[in-house]
Structures are given as structure tokens and as C-alpha cells.
Design a protein around this motif. Structure first.
Motif, PDB file in Angstrom:
ATOM      1  N   LYS A  80       0.688  -1.169  -0.328  1.00 36.71           N
ATOM      2  CA  LYS A  80       0.547   0.161  -0.447  1.00 36.71           C
ATOM      3  C   LYS A  80       0.829   1.664  -0.355  1.00 36.71           C
ATOM      4  CE  LYS A  80      -3.729   2.302   0.769  1.00 36.71           C
ATOM      5  NZ  LYS A  80      -5.071   1.859   0.605  1.00 36.71           N
ATOM      6  N   TYR A  81       2.392   1.028   0.624  1.00 33.32           N
ATOM      7  CA  TYR A  81       2.679   2.699   0.340  1.00 33.32           C
ATOM      8  C   TYR A  81       4.296   2.575   0.269  1.00 33.32           C
ATOM      9  CZ  TYR A  81      -1.120   4.118   3.514  1.00 33.32           C
ATOM     10  OH  TYR A  81      -2.035   4.882   3.830  1.00 33.32           O
ATOM     11  N   ASP A  82       4.408   1.166  -0.272  1.00 30.46           N
ATOM     12  CA  ASP A  82       6.127   1.121  -0.937  1.00 30.46           C
ATOM     13  C   ASP A  82       7.015   1.659   0.337  1.00 30.46           C
ATOM     14  OD1 ASP A  82       7.869   0.772  -2.526  1.00 30.46           O
ATOM     15  OD2 ASP A  82       8.421   1.993  -2.953  1.00 30.46           O
ATOM     16  N   THR A  83       6.540   1.323   1.849  1.00 40.66           N
ATOM     17  CA  THR A  83       7.735   1.131   2.775  1.00 40.66           C
ATOM     18  C   THR A  83       7.590   0.031   3.708  1.00 40.66           C
ATOM     19  OG1 THR A  83       7.916   2.246   4.303  1.00 40.66           O
ATOM     20  CG2 THR A  83       6.067   1.482   4.028  1.00 40.66           C
ATOM     21  N   THR A  84       8.171  -0.049   4.846  1.00 43.84           N
ATOM     22  CA  THR A  84       8.129  -1.059   5.305  1.00 43.84           C
ATOM     23  C   THR A  84       8.411  -0.879   7.097  1.00 43.84           C
ATOM     24  OG1 THR A  84      11.130  -0.132   5.619  1.00 43.84           O
ATOM     25  CG2 THR A  84      10.697  -1.703   4.479  1.00 43.84           C
ATOM     26  N   LEU A  85       8.238  -2.075   7.889  1.00 46.62           N
ATOM     27  CA  LEU A  85       7.985  -1.704   8.771  1.00 46.62           C
ATOM     28  C   LEU A  85       8.480  -1.135  10.113  1.00 46.62           C
ATOM     29  CD1 LEU A  85       6.108  -2.607  11.025  1.00 46.62           C
ATOM     30  CD2 LEU A  85       7.311  -4.362  11.310  1.00 46.62           C
ATOM     31  N   PRO A  86      10.382  -1.088  10.242  1.00 48.25           N
ATOM     32  CA  PRO A  86      11.212  -0.071  10.415  1.00 48.25           C
ATOM     33  C   PRO A  86      11.149   0.789   9.513  1.00 48.25           C
ATOM     34  CG  PRO A  86      11.978  -2.361   9.437  1.00 48.25           C
ATOM     35  CD  PRO A  86      11.070  -2.337   8.569  1.00 48.25           C
ATOM     36  N   ARG A  87      10.322   1.694   8.904  1.00 48.47           N
ATOM     37  CA  ARG A  87      10.441   2.951   8.273  1.00 48.47           C
ATOM     38  C   ARG A  87       8.474   3.497   9.267  1.00 48.47           C
ATOM     39  NH1 ARG A  87      11.589   5.400   2.725  1.00 48.47           N
ATOM     40  NH2 ARG A  87      10.033   6.413   3.441  1.00 48.47           N
ATOM     41  N   PHE A  88       8.272   2.539   9.264  1.00 48.40           N
ATOM     42  CA  PHE A  88       7.325   2.802  10.265  1.00 48.40           C
ATOM     43  C   PHE A  88       6.743   3.265  11.152  1.00 48.40           C
ATOM     44  CE2 PHE A  88       2.784   1.165  12.192  1.00 48.40           C
ATOM     45  CZ  PHE A  88       1.868   1.978  11.787  1.00 48.40           C
ATOM     46  N   ALA A 140       7.628   6.389  15.543  1.00 48.15           N
ATOM     47  CA  ALA A 140       8.252   7.196  17.221  1.00 48.15           C
ATOM     48  C   ALA A 140       8.559   8.852  17.243  1.00 48.15           C
ATOM     49  CB  ALA A 140       9.741   6.830  17.420  1.00 48.15           C
ATOM     50  N   LEU A 141       8.832   9.483  15.515  1.00 47.55           N
ATOM     51  CA  LEU A 141       9.130  10.481  15.941  1.00 47.55           C
ATOM     52  C   LEU A 141       7.582  11.808  15.865  1.00 47.55           C
ATOM     53  CD1 LEU A 141      11.386  10.644  12.445  1.00 47.55           C
ATOM     54  CD2 LEU A 141      11.955  11.015  15.089  1.00 47.55           C
ATOM     55  N   TYR A 142       6.321  10.382  15.452  1.00 54.16           N
ATOM     56  CA  TYR A 142       5.340  11.599  15.722  1.00 54.16           C
ATOM     57  C   TYR A 142       4.440  11.126  16.807  1.00 54.16           C
ATOM     58  CZ  TYR A 142       0.362  11.703  14.609  1.00 54.16           C
ATOM     59  OH  TYR A 142      -0.733  12.872  14.669  1.00 54.16           O
ATOM     60  N   ARG A 143       5.529  10.895  17.231  1.00 53.83           N
ATOM     61  CA  ARG A 143       5.436  10.566  18.950  1.00 53.83           C
ATOM     62  C   ARG A 143       5.487  11.992  20.004  1.00 53.83           C
ATOM     63  NH1 ARG A 143       5.078   5.039  18.487  1.00 53.83           N
ATOM     64  NH2 ARG A 143       6.632   4.475  19.051  1.00 53.83           N
ATOM     65  N   SER A 144       6.473  12.564  19.387  1.00 53.82           N
ATOM     66  CA  SER A 144       8.011  13.132  19.954  1.00 53.82           C
ATOM     67  C   SER A 144       7.481  14.298  18.840  1.00 53.82           C
ATOM     68  CB  SER A 144       9.684  12.756  19.577  1.00 53.82           C
ATOM     69  OG  SER A 144       9.636  11.188  21.274  1.00 53.82           O
ATOM     70  N   ALA A 145       6.756  15.142  19.052  1.00 53.22           N
ATOM     71  CA  ALA A 145       6.368  16.148  18.320  1.00 53.22           C
ATOM     72  C   ALA A 145       7.554  17.361  18.184  1.00 53.22           C
ATOM     73  CB  ALA A 145       5.024  17.267  18.631  1.00 53.22           C
ATOM     74  N   ARG A 152      -3.874   5.525  10.545  1.00 58.16           N
ATOM     75  CA  ARG A 152      -5.179   5.027  10.260  1.00 58.16           C
ATOM     76  C   ARG A 152      -5.154   3.757   9.445  1.00 58.16           C
ATOM     77  NH1 ARG A 152      -5.258  10.279   9.483  1.00 58.16           N
ATOM     78  NH2 ARG A 152      -6.044   9.859   6.821  1.00 58.16           N
ATOM     79  N   GLU A 153      -5.090   3.437   8.518  1.00 56.27           N
ATOM     80  CA  GLU A 153      -5.008   2.117   8.035  1.00 56.27           C
ATOM     81  C   GLU A 153      -3.966   0.714   8.687  1.00 56.27           C
ATOM     82  OE1 GLU A 153      -4.793   1.898   3.873  1.00 56.27           O
ATOM     83  OE2 GLU A 153      -4.821   3.680   3.619  1.00 56.27           O
ATOM     84  N   HIS A 154      -2.990   0.998   9.460  1.00 53.47           N
ATOM     85  CA  HIS A 154      -2.482   0.136  10.477  1.00 53.47           C
ATOM     86  C   HIS A 154      -3.281  -0.101  11.513  1.00 53.47           C
ATOM     87  CE1 HIS A 154       0.204  -0.329  13.698  1.00 53.47           C
ATOM     88  NE2 HIS A 154       0.974  -1.426  13.006  1.00 53.47           N
TER      89      HIS A 154
END
Length: 156
Positions: free
Chosen positions: A41-49, A54-59, A120-122
Motif C-alpha cells: 500500500k505504501y511502498d515502505t517497510t515496518l522499520p520505517r513505519f 516514534a517521531l510522530y509521538r515526539s513532536a 489509521r490504516e494500520h
């Protein structure tokens, strides 16, 4: 003291082993589905997610060393992921004032937007995977897992 001191201990030992195998199988199944979902869906990896979460939680952002400690991975692993996220304009790196060697990383506005959609999709995928567990099941399971985490914390 022997490894198995009585028949009842052996029964509990076997049950613990079966529990661990079931937990491991479930974890592997869910991780595989998450990896597939993120890749397709996002052409990304679990480590990137995980880094983005972690960065989202630490504004205010995190130092690279804080990020690797939080995620329990090496600085080198985090650096590679951050490099790709910077290239994709999802993360910004800035120097830390007073510390020439340290870098602070934070999500860009675009990175926050992309992560919010993925999150949201996760959540929807996790809810789908565990749809057969009702509130009562969760009320029983979550405290047990919390106790396991407390035991882990004491031993580390």
C-alpha cells in the motif's frame, strides 16, 4: 535442584512452552501481514513505519541516539532509515545546538500527514486481524501481557 522438580512443574513448564510458541506464531503472522500491507500500500517497510511512529509521538523531534535507544536498534540501522526518509522529504535533520556531533530528527509536515494515513490504516488492519477477540478477551489478555512486560523490565 533439578530442572524439573516434579510432575506438576513439568506440566506448567510444557504449558509455558506452548504459550510461547503460540505467541511467537501469532506475532510472526501479524508482522508478516503488516509488512505486506506497508509494502503493497505504501511502498515502505515496518522499520520505517516504526521510526515514523516514534517521531510522530515526539513532536519536538529526537536525537538519533535517543531514537535508536527507543527502538532498540543500532545507530547504523536508524541512520540508514533516516537517510531514506530525508530523501523522501518525510523527515528533517537539524544540528543540535551546543553538540556538533548530535542530530535532531523530526517529521516534516508531509511526513506527519503520510504517517497519520498509514497509522489509521494500520489500526484498521490490526482490528481486522483481531476481530474475533471481544472486549472480555482483551480485558483478560492485556493484564497478562502487562505482567510479562513487568517481568521483562525487572530482568533487564
Amino acid at each position: 535442584m533439578t530442572l524439573l522438580s516434579s510432575k506438576s512443574d513439568m506440566s506448567v513448564n510444557k504449558r509455558r512452552l506452548r504459550m510461547w510458541i503460540r505467541m511467537l506464531r501469532t506475532t510472526r503472522f501479524v508482522e508478516a501481514r503488516l509488512r505486506e500491507f506497508l509494502r503493497d500500500k505504501y511502498d515502505t517497510t515496518l522499520p520505517r513505519f516504526d521510526v515514523m511512529a516514534a517521531l510522530y509521538r515526539s513532536a519536538d523531534g529526537l536525537k538519533m541516539s535517543e531514537l535508536s535507544k527507543l527502538l532498540l536498534v543500532s545507530n547504523g540501522n536508524v541512520t540508514g532509515i533516516i537517510e531514506r526518509l530525508v530523501t523522501d522529504a518525510l523527515v528533517l535533520r537539524v544540528n543540535v545546538e551546543g553538540d556538533r556531533r548530535a542530530m535532531l530528527v523530526c517529521l516534516t509536515d508531509q511526513g506527519r500527514k503520510v504517517f497519520e494515513e498509514m497509522a489509521r490504516e494500520h489500526e484498521a488492519l490490526i482490528n481486522d486481524l483481531f476481530a474475533d477477540l471481544d472486549g472480555e478477551d482483551l480485558d483478560e489478555l492485556v493484564p497478562v501481557l502487562s505482567r510479562l512486560k513487568a517481568i521483562e523490565d525487572k530482568k533487564s
